[in-house]
Structures are given as C-alpha cells and as structure tokens.
Design a protein around this motif. Structure first.
Motif, mmCIF file in Angstrom:
data_model
loop_
_atom_site.group_PDB
_atom_site.id
_atom_site.type_symbol
_atom_site.label_atom_id
_atom_site.label_comp_id
_atom_site.label_asym_id
_atom_site.label_seq_id
_atom_site.Cartn_x
_atom_site.Cartn_y
_atom_site.Cartn_z
ATOM 1 N N SER A 64 23.953 35.376 71.047
ATOM 2 C CA SER A 64 22.774 35.120 70.723
ATOM 3 C C SER A 64 23.667 34.407 68.763
ATOM 4 C CB SER A 64 21.723 35.769 70.181
ATOM 5 O OG SER A 64 21.815 37.099 69.680
ATOM 6 N N GLN A 65 24.574 34.335 68.777
ATOM 7 C CA GLN A 65 24.650 34.091 67.173
ATOM 8 C C GLN A 65 25.514 32.768 67.045
ATOM 9 O OE1 GLN A 65 22.925 35.017 64.261
ATOM 10 N NE2 GLN A 65 21.908 36.231 66.660
ATOM 11 N N SER A 66 25.099 31.738 66.623
ATOM 12 C CA SER A 66 26.828 30.716 66.627
ATOM 13 C C SER A 66 27.700 31.175 65.688
ATOM 14 C CB SER A 66 25.884 29.496 65.848
ATOM 15 O OG SER A 66 24.674 28.984 66.127
ATOM 16 N N ASN A 67 27.520 32.205 65.170
ATOM 17 C CA ASN A 67 28.611 32.280 63.940
ATOM 18 C C ASN A 67 29.548 32.781 65.531
ATOM 19 O OD1 ASN A 67 28.160 30.942 62.140
ATOM 20 N ND2 ASN A 67 27.276 32.116 61.009
ATOM 21 N N ASP A 68 29.059 33.903 66.014
ATOM 22 C CA ASP A 68 30.058 35.194 66.985
ATOM 23 C C ASP A 68 30.462 34.029 67.870
ATOM 24 O OD1 ASP A 68 29.431 36.834 65.547
ATOM 25 O OD2 ASP A 68 28.630 38.069 66.648
ATOM 26 N N GLY A 91 24.084 39.364 79.465
ATOM 27 C CA GLY A 91 23.104 39.373 79.772
ATOM 28 C C GLY A 91 22.028 40.669 79.438
ATOM 29 N N VAL A 92 21.292 40.797 78.926
ATOM 30 C CA VAL A 92 20.189 41.895 78.639
ATOM 31 C C VAL A 92 19.179 41.493 79.891
ATOM 32 C CG1 VAL A 92 20.703 42.105 76.196
ATOM 33 C CG2 VAL A 92 19.320 40.604 76.678
ATOM 34 N N LEU A 93 18.637 43.396 80.056
ATOM 35 C CA LEU A 93 17.618 43.524 80.828
ATOM 36 C C LEU A 93 16.749 44.456 80.341
ATOM 37 C CD1 LEU A 93 17.054 42.710 83.712
ATOM 38 C CD2 LEU A 93 17.850 45.087 84.910
ATOM 39 N N SER A 94 15.144 44.295 81.117
ATOM 40 C CA SER A 94 14.740 45.304 80.071
ATOM 41 C C SER A 94 13.753 45.890 81.162
ATOM 42 C CB SER A 94 13.055 44.324 79.224
ATOM 43 O OG SER A 94 12.630 43.606 80.244
ATOM 44 N N PRO A 95 13.508 46.764 80.644
ATOM 45 C CA PRO A 95 12.554 49.159 81.139
ATOM 46 C C PRO A 95 11.390 47.379 81.655
ATOM 47 C CG PRO A 95 13.191 49.706 79.362
ATOM 48 C CD PRO A 95 12.951 48.337 78.927
ATOM 49 N N PRO A 96 11.492 47.597 83.286
ATOM 50 C CA PRO A 96 10.002 46.908 84.059
ATOM 51 C C PRO A 96 8.915 47.261 83.473
ATOM 52 C CG PRO A 96 12.204 48.560 85.034
ATOM 53 C CD PRO A 96 11.893 49.490 84.507
ATOM 54 N N ASP A 108 11.524 38.456 73.317
ATOM 55 C CA ASP A 108 12.453 37.761 72.381
ATOM 56 C C ASP A 108 13.890 37.900 72.687
ATOM 57 O OD1 ASP A 108 9.956 36.101 70.851
ATOM 58 O OD2 ASP A 108 9.981 36.858 69.101
ATOM 59 N N ARG A 109 14.286 39.669 72.455
ATOM 60 C CA ARG A 109 15.569 39.447 72.454
ATOM 61 C C ARG A 109 15.842 39.437 73.415
ATOM 62 N NH1 ARG A 109 20.067 40.740 71.470
ATOM 63 N NH2 ARG A 109 21.595 42.380 71.525
ATOM 64 N N ILE A 110 15.134 39.625 74.980
ATOM 65 C CA ILE A 110 15.864 39.167 76.402
ATOM 66 C C ILE A 110 15.918 37.420 76.135
ATOM 67 C CG2 ILE A 110 15.112 38.923 78.593
ATOM 68 C CD1 ILE A 110 13.707 40.790 78.911
ATOM 69 N N ILE A 111 15.198 36.688 75.096
ATOM 70 C CA ILE A 111 15.919 35.207 75.989
ATOM 71 C C ILE A 111 16.229 35.200 74.850
ATOM 72 C CG2 ILE A 111 14.931 33.007 75.350
ATOM 73 C CD1 ILE A 111 13.171 33.777 77.086
ATOM 74 N N SER A 112 16.708 35.575 73.553
ATOM 75 C CA SER A 112 17.180 35.204 72.952
ATOM 76 C C SER A 112 18.891 35.552 73.889
ATOM 77 C CB SER A 112 17.330 36.771 71.037
ATOM 78 O OG SER A 112 18.110 36.035 70.586
ATOM 79 N N VAL A 113 19.836 36.957 73.625
ATOM 80 C CA VAL A 113 20.408 36.794 74.916
ATOM 81 C C VAL A 113 20.694 35.949 75.647
ATOM 82 C CG1 VAL A 113 22.381 38.593 75.699
ATOM 83 C CG2 VAL A 113 20.922 39.319 73.901
ATOM 84 N N ASN A 114 19.969 36.238 77.042
ATOM 85 C CA ASN A 114 20.360 35.742 78.322
ATOM 86 C C ASN A 114 20.024 33.917 78.202
ATOM 87 O OD1 ASN A 114 20.030 38.159 79.417
ATOM 88 N ND2 ASN A 114 18.022 38.193 80.858
ATOM 89 N N LEU A 115 18.761 33.201 77.501
ATOM 90 C CA LEU A 115 18.911 32.182 78.023
ATOM 91 C C LEU A 115 19.653 31.483 76.590
ATOM 92 C CD1 LEU A 115 17.957 29.469 79.001
ATOM 93 C CD2 LEU A 115 15.327 30.373 77.952
ATOM 94 N N LYS A 116 19.384 32.067 74.522
ATOM 95 C CA LYS A 116 19.479 31.082 73.700
ATOM 96 C C LYS A 116 21.067 31.653 73.901
ATOM 97 C CE LYS A 116 19.766 31.308 69.043
ATOM 98 N NZ LYS A 116 19.124 31.766 67.679
ATOM 99 N N GLY A 117 21.424 32.605 74.448
ATOM 100 C CA GLY A 117 23.100 33.044 74.648
ATOM 101 C C GLY A 117 24.397 31.886 75.087
#
Length: 243
Positions: A64-68, A91-96, A108-117
């Motif tokens: 989710s980080q451009s530099n990485d 990708g990441v998953l959250s508790p139901p 925000d975390r889900i979107i950041s990793v799964n989609l922005k990533g």
C-alpha cells in the motif's frame, strides 16, 4: 540468467496462494521476486523455492506504500533485468461484520492493501512492461468481486475494484503487448480464511474449499504462452459458487 527464463514477481508470496504459486513456478524454472509484508514468512517461501535450485530473491514490502512498491519493482529490474509476469496477489481480510458495524479504520486498511496495493503494483509494473512491449499480469480478485459477500462488505468492495482495474488495464495495455487478467477464487484453505466458518453449501456445488495449489495451477496457465489470447478475463475458480 537464461534469457528464455520467465521473470515473475509475486506479491503476498509469504503464505497461501502466493506461496503455493511460487513453489509451482519454481518447479517450472521461473526466476522469482517474492514480495511480502511479513519478513519471516517471505523468507520461508524463499527457502522453499531455493530447494528447486531456482534463482529467487525476497523483498519485504508494504504494497500500500508507493516507495515499497517501487522497491520491489527496482529489485526485479536490478537483479534480473526485466519483468515478464506479475502476480498481483497481496491482500487482507477482516473479521466478518455487518456493513453498518464496520469500523472506518478497518475499511480503510482493506481498501489500502487490496485495492490501492493492486493499483500501485499495476502502476509501476505496467511502466516497465510498456518499455518492454511485453508482459502478463494476473490480479487476485475473489468470488466476492463478482457477487456480494454478506458480512465482508469492505473486502467485497475492494475485490470488485480489482476487477475494474483489470478490465481497464487490459483495454489500455493490450495494444502494447501486455495481457492483464483477474482470478476470482472462492473459499481457499489458507491462514487468512482459517477463522471463517462456513457450511458445505456455502462453498458452492463442489461442497469444499479449494487447495491453494488448485489456484496456483490456473495462475501458471494464465502467465504461459498457452494463454496468449486471454486478456481482460475474469476467471472464477470457485467450484461453481458464482455460477
């Protein structure tokens, strides 16, 4: 390095689908750039593929980080000189939870990793492939990217977005010799899904979860020359769940 050897980046390579794909591709003689947020699991995968005497490196990165993302793309170029295939899998998953109870921070975390990533991986890898005028990308979406997923609303939203990115990239970069497809696994036996209870009926007509190797086999096909006319495809690997 043999110039016939395909150079493949795999994100989320530390476990599950990513690790099994890395192991399978190692048996096929690919040169691998393994990427994961977790250093230990990534190193474990590196050790596993080294048993096949294949060239491979590990890069610890937060997708989710451009530099990485730039770091793993640069590492691939510096080590192997090119990028032939990209498995955009982290990708990441959250508790139901009900959508109305989903915490904003979790969403925000889900979107950041799964989609922005996924977007950042595409952004920087496509630049390299465009220069080469060749390459193939497989994005990991989900059955939840094809249909709604009760209690996993943030995850479903992110995976629907991955399909949108896939179809757009396929249309934009197909003329440049680059193929982009998405896979949509249903339930898969991985550490990420271990805590999710489901009945056999919820797993689709085959009444079982997939083994990660069953997903890896499809990925291996999609990056091969045998799939040379497959572009912009959204491939369900869900035992008929979304039929």
């Amino acid at each position: 390095m043999n110039m016939e050897q395909q150079v493949v980046i795999i994100t989320g390579a530390g476990s599950g689908i990513g690790r099994e794909t890395a192991k399978l591709l190692a048996t096929m003689g690919k040169a691998l750039v393994l990427v994961d947020f977790d250093d230990k699991s990534g190193q474990d995968t590196l050790h596993a593929v080294k048993e096949y005497h294949q060239q491979a490196i590990f890069v610890q990165a937060d997708v989710s980080q451009s530099n990485d993302v730039k770091k793993y793309v640069d590492a691939a170029k510096e080590t192997f000189g090119r990028i032939d295939a990209f498995i955009n899998n982290a990708g990441v998953l959250s508790p139901p939870t009900l959508l109305g109870d989903l915490e904003e921070e979790t969403f925000d975390r889900i979107i950041s990793v799964n989609l922005k990533g996924a977007f950042l991986g595409l952004k920087y890898v496509l630049k390299e492939m465009e220069q080469q005028q060749s390459g193939v990308i497989v994005n990991t979406s989900s059955a939840a990217g094809i249909q709604g997923q009760p209690y996993l609303g943030g995850y479903a939203a992110s995976k629907h977005g991955v399909i949108g990115l896939t179809k757009t990239a396929a249309m934009e970069y197909g003329p440049k010799g680059i193929r982009v497809n998405a896979i949509c696994p249903g339930g898969v036996r991985t550490n990420m899904t271990k805590g999710l209870a489901s009945s056999p009926e919820e797993n689709g007509p085959l009444r079982r979860l997939a083994d990660p190797t069953e997903i890896a086999n499809v990925i291996a096909f999609l990056i091969s020359q045998e799939a040379s006319y497959v572009n912009g495809a959204v491939v369900p690997i869900d035992g008929g769940l979304t039929s």
